[in-house]
Design a protein around this motif. Structure first.
Motif, PDB file in Angstrom:
ATOM      1  N   SER A 162     -12.754  -6.610   3.639  1.00 28.54           N
ATOM      2  CA  SER A 162     -14.061  -6.626   2.971  1.00 28.54           C
ATOM      3  C   SER A 162     -14.606  -5.211   2.816  1.00 28.54           C
ATOM      4  O   SER A 162     -15.073  -4.817   1.736  1.00 28.54           O
ATOM      5  CB  SER A 162     -15.038  -7.492   3.773  1.00 28.54           C
ATOM      6  OG  SER A 162     -16.319  -7.491   3.195  1.00 28.54           O
ATOM      7  N   ALA A 163     -14.525  -4.411   3.883  1.00 31.14           N
ATOM      8  CA  ALA A 163     -15.022  -3.039   3.818  1.00 31.14           C
ATOM      9  C   ALA A 163     -14.199  -2.193   2.860  1.00 31.14           C
ATOM     10  O   ALA A 163     -14.741  -1.364   2.115  1.00 31.14           O
ATOM     11  CB  ALA A 163     -15.011  -2.420   5.218  1.00 31.14           C
ATOM     12  N   LEU A 164     -12.878  -2.392   2.851  1.00 29.35           N
ATOM     13  CA  LEU A 164     -12.015  -1.626   1.959  1.00 29.35           C
ATOM     14  C   LEU A 164     -12.286  -1.964   0.498  1.00 29.35           C
ATOM     15  O   LEU A 164     -12.355  -1.083  -0.361  1.00 29.35           O
ATOM     16  CB  LEU A 164     -10.546  -1.889   2.312  1.00 29.35           C
ATOM     17  CG  LEU A 164      -9.497  -1.129   1.484  1.00 29.35           C
ATOM     18  CD1 LEU A 164      -9.722   0.377   1.568  1.00 29.35           C
ATOM     19  CD2 LEU A 164      -8.093  -1.488   1.969  1.00 29.35           C
ATOM     20  N   LEU A 165     -12.462  -3.252   0.194  1.00 31.22           N
ATOM     21  CA  LEU A 165     -12.781  -3.646  -1.178  1.00 31.22           C
ATOM     22  C   LEU A 165     -14.122  -3.060  -1.614  1.00 31.22           C
ATOM     23  O   LEU A 165     -14.271  -2.616  -2.765  1.00 31.22           O
ATOM     24  CB  LEU A 165     -12.807  -5.171  -1.295  1.00 31.22           C
ATOM     25  CG  LEU A 165     -11.447  -5.870  -1.308  1.00 31.22           C
ATOM     26  CD1 LEU A 165     -11.625  -7.380  -1.299  1.00 31.22           C
ATOM     27  CD2 LEU A 165     -10.633  -5.449  -2.526  1.00 31.22           C
ATOM     28  N   GLU A 166     -15.097  -3.051  -0.716  1.00 31.62           N
ATOM     29  CA  GLU A 166     -16.392  -2.467  -1.059  1.00 31.62           C
ATOM     30  C   GLU A 166     -16.240  -0.985  -1.387  1.00 31.62           C
ATOM     31  O   GLU A 166     -16.851  -0.474  -2.323  1.00 31.62           O
ATOM     32  CB  GLU A 166     -17.381  -2.654   0.088  1.00 31.62           C
ATOM     33  CG  GLU A 166     -18.768  -2.102  -0.208  1.00 31.62           C
ATOM     34  CD  GLU A 166     -19.759  -2.346   0.901  1.00 31.62           C
ATOM     35  OE1 GLU A 166     -20.937  -1.997   0.728  1.00 31.62           O
ATOM     36  OE2 GLU A 166     -19.353  -2.906   1.943  1.00 31.62           O
ATOM     37  N   SER A 167     -15.386  -0.299  -0.629  1.00 32.65           N
ATOM     38  CA  SER A 167     -15.161   1.122  -0.875  1.00 32.65           C
ATOM     39  C   SER A 167     -14.464   1.341  -2.212  1.00 32.65           C
ATOM     40  O   SER A 167     -14.821   2.244  -2.980  1.00 32.65           O
ATOM     41  CB  SER A 167     -14.326   1.720   0.261  1.00 32.65           C
ATOM     42  OG  SER A 167     -13.969   3.046  -0.007  1.00 32.65           O
ATOM     43  N   VAL A 168     -13.484   0.511  -2.526  1.00 34.86           N
ATOM     44  CA  VAL A 168     -12.704   0.674  -3.757  1.00 34.86           C
ATOM     45  C   VAL A 168     -13.515   0.266  -4.985  1.00 34.86           C
ATOM     46  O   VAL A 168     -13.493   0.951  -6.016  1.00 34.86           O
ATOM     47  CB  VAL A 168     -11.406  -0.153  -3.676  1.00 34.86           C
ATOM     48  CG1 VAL A 168     -10.682  -0.165  -5.017  1.00 34.86           C
ATOM     49  CG2 VAL A 168     -10.496   0.401  -2.589  1.00 34.86           C
ATOM     50  N   LEU A 169     -14.244  -0.836  -4.873  1.00 26.86           N
ATOM     51  CA  LEU A 169     -14.952  -1.391  -6.027  1.00 26.86           C
ATOM     52  C   LEU A 169     -16.356  -0.831  -6.186  1.00 26.86           C
ATOM     53  O   LEU A 169     -16.980  -1.021  -7.239  1.00 26.86           O
ATOM     54  CB  LEU A 169     -15.024  -2.920  -5.902  1.00 26.86           C
ATOM     55  CG  LEU A 169     -13.672  -3.652  -5.845  1.00 26.86           C
ATOM     56  CD1 LEU A 169     -13.892  -5.137  -5.582  1.00 26.86           C
ATOM     57  CD2 LEU A 169     -12.884  -3.444  -7.132  1.00 26.86           C
ATOM     58  N   GLY A 170     -16.892  -0.202  -5.156  1.00 25.19           N
ATOM     59  CA  GLY A 170     -18.229   0.360  -5.242  1.00 25.19           C
ATOM     60  C   GLY A 170     -19.333  -0.618  -4.930  1.00 25.19           C
ATOM     61  O   GLY A 170     -20.508  -0.270  -5.009  1.00 25.19           O
ATOM     62  N   ALA A 171     -18.979  -1.855  -4.586  1.00 23.85           N
ATOM     63  CA  ALA A 171     -19.951  -2.888  -4.209  1.00 23.85           C
ATOM     64  C   ALA A 171     -19.191  -3.959  -3.436  1.00 23.85           C
ATOM     65  O   ALA A 171     -17.966  -4.074  -3.568  1.00 23.85           O
ATOM     66  CB  ALA A 171     -20.632  -3.487  -5.441  1.00 23.85           C
ATOM     67  N   PRO A 172     -19.885  -4.745  -2.617  1.00 24.88           N
ATOM     68  CA  PRO A 172     -19.181  -5.758  -1.824  1.00 24.88           C
ATOM     69  C   PRO A 172     -18.501  -6.808  -2.693  1.00 24.88           C
ATOM     70  O   PRO A 172     -18.957  -7.108  -3.808  1.00 24.88           O
ATOM     71  CB  PRO A 172     -20.300  -6.380  -0.976  1.00 24.88           C
ATOM     72  CG  PRO A 172     -21.415  -5.391  -0.992  1.00 24.88           C
ATOM     73  CD  PRO A 172     -21.333  -4.700  -2.320  1.00 24.88           C
ATOM     74  N   VAL A 192      -3.909  -3.909  -0.877  1.00 25.22           N
ATOM     75  CA  VAL A 192      -5.270  -4.332  -1.220  1.00 25.22           C
ATOM     76  C   VAL A 192      -5.825  -3.455  -2.336  1.00 25.22           C
ATOM     77  O   VAL A 192      -6.391  -3.945  -3.318  1.00 25.22           O
ATOM     78  CB  VAL A 192      -6.187  -4.264   0.023  1.00 25.22           C
ATOM     79  CG1 VAL A 192      -7.648  -4.444  -0.377  1.00 25.22           C
ATOM     80  CG2 VAL A 192      -5.787  -5.343   1.032  1.00 25.22           C
ATOM     81  N   VAL A 193      -5.667  -2.152  -2.189  1.00 22.62           N
ATOM     82  CA  VAL A 193      -6.173  -1.216  -3.201  1.00 22.62           C
ATOM     83  C   VAL A 193      -5.449  -1.434  -4.532  1.00 22.62           C
ATOM     84  O   VAL A 193      -6.080  -1.475  -5.600  1.00 22.62           O
ATOM     85  CB  VAL A 193      -6.004   0.233  -2.723  1.00 22.62           C
ATOM     86  CG1 VAL A 193      -6.378   1.210  -3.831  1.00 22.62           C
ATOM     87  CG2 VAL A 193      -6.868   0.481  -1.495  1.00 22.62           C
ATOM     88  N   ALA A 194      -4.120  -1.607  -4.475  1.00 26.99           N
ATOM     89  CA  ALA A 194      -3.355  -1.804  -5.705  1.00 26.99           C
ATOM     90  C   ALA A 194      -3.765  -3.088  -6.413  1.00 26.99           C
ATOM     91  O   ALA A 194      -3.914  -3.115  -7.646  1.00 26.99           O
ATOM     92  CB  ALA A 194      -1.855  -1.826  -5.390  1.00 26.99           C
ATOM     93  N   ALA A 196      -6.677  -4.666  -6.130  1.00 32.43           N
ATOM     94  CA  ALA A 196      -8.039  -4.513  -6.636  1.00 32.43           C
ATOM     95  C   ALA A 196      -8.041  -3.740  -7.948  1.00 32.43           C
ATOM     96  O   ALA A 196      -8.746  -4.107  -8.904  1.00 32.43           O
ATOM     97  CB  ALA A 196      -8.906  -3.804  -5.594  1.00 32.43           C
ATOM     98  N   ASP A 197      -7.248  -2.675  -8.023  1.00 29.91           N
ATOM     99  CA  ASP A 197      -7.166  -1.902  -9.268  1.00 29.91           C
ATOM    100  C   ASP A 197      -6.579  -2.746 -10.398  1.00 29.91           C
ATOM    101  O   ASP A 197      -7.078  -2.720 -11.530  1.00 29.91           O
ATOM    102  CB  ASP A 197      -6.309  -0.650  -9.055  1.00 29.91           C
ATOM    103  CG  ASP A 197      -6.996   0.392  -8.191  1.00 29.91           C
ATOM    104  OD1 ASP A 197      -8.233   0.313  -8.062  1.00 29.91           O
ATOM    105  OD2 ASP A 197      -6.309   1.277  -7.654  1.00 29.91           O
ATOM    106  N   ALA A 198      -5.514  -3.507 -10.068  1.00 30.09           N
ATOM    107  CA  ALA A 198      -4.891  -4.349 -11.093  1.00 30.09           C
ATOM    108  C   ALA A 198      -5.838  -5.439 -11.559  1.00 30.09           C
ATOM    109  O   ALA A 198      -5.878  -5.782 -12.748  1.00 30.09           O
ATOM    110  CB  ALA A 198      -3.606  -4.967 -10.537  1.00 30.09           C
ATOM    111  N   ALA A 199      -6.625  -5.989 -10.634  1.00 32.41           N
ATOM    112  CA  ALA A 199      -7.577  -7.037 -11.002  1.00 32.41           C
ATOM    113  C   ALA A 199      -8.657  -6.497 -11.928  1.00 32.41           C
ATOM    114  O   ALA A 199      -9.057  -7.154 -12.890  1.00 32.41           O
ATOM    115  CB  ALA A 199      -8.205  -7.635  -9.739  1.00 32.41           C
ATOM    116  N   ARG A 200      -9.137  -5.298 -11.624  1.00 26.81           N
ATOM    117  CA  ARG A 200     -10.146  -4.708 -12.521  1.00 26.81           C
ATOM    118  C   ARG A 200      -9.549  -4.380 -13.880  1.00 26.81           C
ATOM    119  O   ARG A 200     -10.165  -4.627 -14.914  1.00 26.81           O
ATOM    120  CB  ARG A 200     -10.743  -3.451 -11.880  1.00 26.81           C
ATOM    121  CG  ARG A 200     -11.783  -3.761 -10.832  1.00 26.81           C
ATOM    122  CD  ARG A 200     -12.731  -2.612 -10.613  1.00 26.81           C
ATOM    123  NE  ARG A 200     -12.060  -1.457 -10.012  1.00 26.81           N
ATOM    124  CZ  ARG A 200     -12.701  -0.353  -9.632  1.00 26.81           C
ATOM    125  NH1 ARG A 200     -14.012  -0.257  -9.822  1.00 26.81           N
ATOM    126  NH2 ARG A 200     -12.056   0.636  -9.075  1.00 26.81           N
TER     127      ARG A 200
END
Length: 851
Positions: A162-172, A192-194, A196-200
């Protein structure tokens, strides 16, 4: 709460260094080994300790040292490099950190070994592969003589993801998105980061009320980037092996050994790319890990090759058989040192296996439906599909299937029931924001997305089970009106009239008795239930209701043992629904037993599998409530808000099997954010509404644990509910409320030992103030839960006795394995079984064991 994410591994390494022990940090690719070493270097700098970090720089001789920023030597001269590094580490206290030692060139490792001998510096090295099986001799020569302590980088748990996604996405991210990402990636931070980037990039995310949520299927975004993360350093043979296993799905180990090269299989197992889980009675089952890598590999396979692989698997007899055997995984799971919810690595691997097996089962049932599109095959497909959020496939089935008069009435009833539950669930998915109630705790406080509501609508095909619609509401009304609970428990269940509904009357009767405030009567009803031919969902609910009844009856030891056993069986059966149900119920038991950290780990176990679909929401949502309360009380407000928001995604028109108790989550969050009057209003409003519906146990729970003013209204309500129910678990809390309102010091002092300060912090603080407890004095808590009183349910085997004795003496699993000539995994299994038989939670409790 304890450290989370990388901090867990950093803290584990820091416990060894002051003892003068070298440390080997082992972990998956992308797990964060480099980040851990950087954290240790920064910590050394803060403490005034000299530290040098060198990294693998390729296959060129001495590249790791020549490429270092501080190196003034520019020619490949081992002596000159050794002199330079020795000078850098000349301080009396120094530490040399070697990143990716298994990929470092042997000459660089030889220099490192020489310098360590000259300086006496401590060594912290990281690697992915087993150093004893490394291709080059350099790492073996470096480590074998130094006997380092091995520290594993644990997969991220829910809080850390959850904290990592908030850091990557800029919001929870909301709970559903976080849980889905964790399930897909196995908690690997780089993955997780990869993802999240692919999802965006793929448009699979959107912002709603300040939170990132899924906008489309996360399972459809491109996974190529993640494949590259995990396949780095693996040769073509290993990639082919992974591709075969990914297409085959989870298969028995003996079948896998015939399908692929055993040497490649062993290499992949060592890298964590292939994981196994022992099904007692059926042998070991293997699958690709994490699930996202398996999907990425499947997407790259052509249809022709996929058919070839399917034929090979079928020829080798690759059917996976489930098992109902019981093995104690919860002892290790709940005693894990991770306070943020991260289970041991192998538990995360099992979660990946569960995910992959569910995917394989779903695919097989879909193929059967497409090959023979009957109502029976459609229902079998729906039973698997409805366990996860799958709006498009579900809509497809309901759009393409039209029951006819020729179909079996039982199959028609089952299909209609599935369609009703899907309709309620999909309505939430389309407009979840409109379903939020702002935390007022309305009486219909949460069946989740369609949930296990007890009142299906009138429908011709549902006529065989129409009598079930009013069963629970009727029983609640009668109990509230004073009908003896024993009569309700002994009443004969109505005949459900359809095979799929077998056992449901017993489920609804037990649920009514529990929410009516009569757990002992609920146990009687469950004892009378005949559920031998009931479906899996019904059996899981009956088992979880027994755990709830034992808890409310104040039989905490029995409740914990029962739920641990059920969760063990769920893992052995690799059953995603059962794991969600029993992990969430176990979390309630542990929380009320003052085992808050273990309770959060149990919640995280359910979250690790991702969000459920139309089936399986009731206990999952209760787990969310427990998790939100824990995080709110711990001050982790962002995570608590995310969990509460997931609870709010609830329709208000359907009754759940058991209420989610989300008003308690809202009240805890309001109190943690400095709004005690709001918290009191939420709890009292919910308590009154629960009581009006005959939900006397939830009402009593809100009056006792919900917080707020200790006034006459609260005391009167508690006394009234106590007279109309019999809930031993809450009796000490009720006595404490009444005693505090009356300022009765003796009553307060007598009640405090039977309560948990974790479950009722406001009451505990009020009791401290009245009793004059000085600041710094440990807060009164529930008396420790005894562990079988030294009487074993089963005797220890000779090997379990040996392992337990060595563990009591302080030996690690690795040291025990070396001494007894066993594998570490075998030691873990013996250790967990010994702890279960002794009734102990963790190995630290062995200190008091007589042996």
């Amino acid at each position: 709460m304890e450290a989370e994410g990388f901090g867990l591994t950093v803290a584990a390494a820091q416990r060894w260094l002051p003892l003068g022990r070298d440390v080997l940090v082992r972990g998956d690719r992308g797990a964060g080994k480099s980040t851990v070493l950087e954290g240790l270097l920064a910590d050394a700098s803060r403490r005034g300790v000299t530290g040098i970090l060198v990294r693998a720089g390729g296959s060129r001789a001495l590249s790791a040292l020549l490429d270092h920023a501080s190196s003034s030597v520019r020619v490949p001269d081992e002596a000159a490099l050794a002199d330079w590094l020795t000078e850098e580490l000349r301080a009396r206290r120094s530490v040399l950190l070697v990143d990716d030692a298994d990929r470092m060139d042997d000459p660089s490792l030889a220099v490192v070994r020489r310098v360590l001998g000259r300086t006496g510096s401590l060594l912290v090295a990281s690697c992915t592969a087993d150093p004893l099986r490394a291709a080059g001799p350099g790492i073996r020569d470096l480590l074998l003589g130094r006997a380092p302590a091995e520290v594993r980088v644990q997969p991220f748990g829910f809080r850390a993801v959850s904290a990592l996604l908030e850091s990557v996405l800029g919001a929870p991210a909301d709970t559903g998105l976080t849980a889905s990402v964790m399930a897909e990636t196995g908690g690997n931070p780089r993955a997780v980061v990869a993802l999240a980037d692919a999802a965006r990039a793929g448009g699979a995310l959107r912002r709603v009320d300040g939170l990132w949520v899924e906008d489309g299927a996360l399972g459809e975004v491109a996974a190529d980037a993640v494949a590259y993360v995990f396949l780095t350093g693996l040769g073509p043979g290993c990639v082919d092996t992974l591709e075969t296993l990914a297409c085959a799905g989870p298969v028995p180990a003996d079948v896998a050994a015939r399908l692929v090269d055993p040497v490649a299989l062993a290499t992949l197992a060592d890298h964590g790319r292939v994981v196994g889980h022992e099904l007692v009675g059926s042998g070991e089952v293997l699958a690709v890990s994490p699930p996202l890598l398996a999907r990425a590999l499947r997407e790259r396979v052509s249809p022709f090759r996929r058919r070839q692989l399917a034929e090979r698997v079928a020829a080798e007899g690759g059917a996976v058989a489930a098992s109902s055997a019981v093995d104690d995984v919860t002892t290790v799971l709940l005693a894990a040192p991770s306070g943020e919810g991260g289970a041991p690595a192998w538990v995360a691997q099992v979660a990946g296996l569960v995910h992959e097996r569910a995917t394989a089962e779903e695919g097989a049932r879909r193929a059967e439906w497409l090959a023979g599109p009957t109502l029976a095959t459609a229902n079998a497909y729906l039973a698997a599909l409805m366990r996860r959020p799958a709006p498009d496939p579900l809509a497809e089935v309901f759009a393409r299937v039209t029951p006819t008069a020729c179909d079996d009435p039982g199959e028609r009833a089952a299909f209609a029931f599935y369609r009703w539950r899907w309709s309620a669930w999909s309505g939430v998915a389309a407009g979840s924001a409109a379903c939020a109630t702002g935390g007022t705790g309305d009486a219909d406080d949460g069946a989740g997305r369609g949930g296990e509501a007890a009142d299906p609508p009138a429908h011709p095909d549902l006529a065989p089970v129409a009598a079930l619609g009013d069963l629970k509401p009727r029983l609640l009304r009668e109990l509230a009106a004073g009908r003896p609970a024993g009569e309700v428990a002994a009443e004969a269940d109505p005949e459900p009239g359809a095979p799929f509904a077998r056992g449901w009357p017993a489920v609804l009767r037990a649920a009514a008795l529990l929410e009516g405030g009569w757990p002992e009567a609920a146990l009687d009803a469950l004892d009378r239930a005949e559920a031998g031919d009931a479906g899996p969902e019904t059996r899981h609910y009956l088992a979880a209701l027994r755990g709830q009844a034992l808890l409310l009856a104040g039989r905490l030891v029995e409740a914990e043992q029962w739920q641990r056993r059920m969760l063990d069986a769920a893992y052995d059966a690799v059953d995603d629904l059962a794991i969600r149900v029993h992990a969430s119920m176990l979390a309630e038991v542990l929380y009320m037993s003052s085992q808050t950290a273990a309770a959060w780990r149990a919640v995280s176990t359910a979250l690790r599998l991702g969000a459920p679909g139309p089936i399986g929401t009731t206990f999952y949502r209760r787990g969310l409530t427990v998790g939100a309360v824990i995080q709110a009380h711990a001050g982790n407000l962002t995570l608590a808000q995310v969990l509460v928001r997931e609870l709010d995604r609830t329709p208000t028109a359907h009754r759940p099997l058991l209420r989610s108790l989300r008003p308690l989550a809202h009240a805890a969050l309001a109190g943690a954010t400095g709004e005690p009057s709001e918290a009191a209003w939420i709890a009292r409003t919910a308590a009154r509404r629960y009581a009006d519906e005959g939900l006397l146990h939830p009402a009593l729970l809100c009056w006792t644990l919900g917080g707020g003013e200790l006034d006459a209204e609260r005391a009167d309500a508690v006394v009234d509910l106590e007279e109309r129910t019999r809930v031993p678990l809450l009796e000490p809390y009720a006595r404490l409320v009444v005693g505090l309102v009356a300022d009765d010091h003796e009553e307060i002092a007598a009640a405090v030992p039977g309560t948990s300060a974790d479950a009722a912090p406001a009451l505990a603080r009020a009791a401290e103030a009245v009793l004059g407890v000085r600041e710094g004095t440990p807060r009164p808590t529930r008396a420790p839960v005894s562990r079988l009183g030294g009487v074993r349910a089963e005797p220890l085997s000779a090997r379990e006795q040996e392992v337990a004795v060595l563990a009591r003496e302080g030996l690690s699993n690795r040291q025990i394995a070396d001494q007894l000539y066993l594998s570490v995994r075998t030691v873990e299994n013996h250790m967990s079984r010994a702890l279960r038989k002794l009734g102990l939670v963790g190995r630290s409790e062995l200190a008091d064991w007589g042996g």
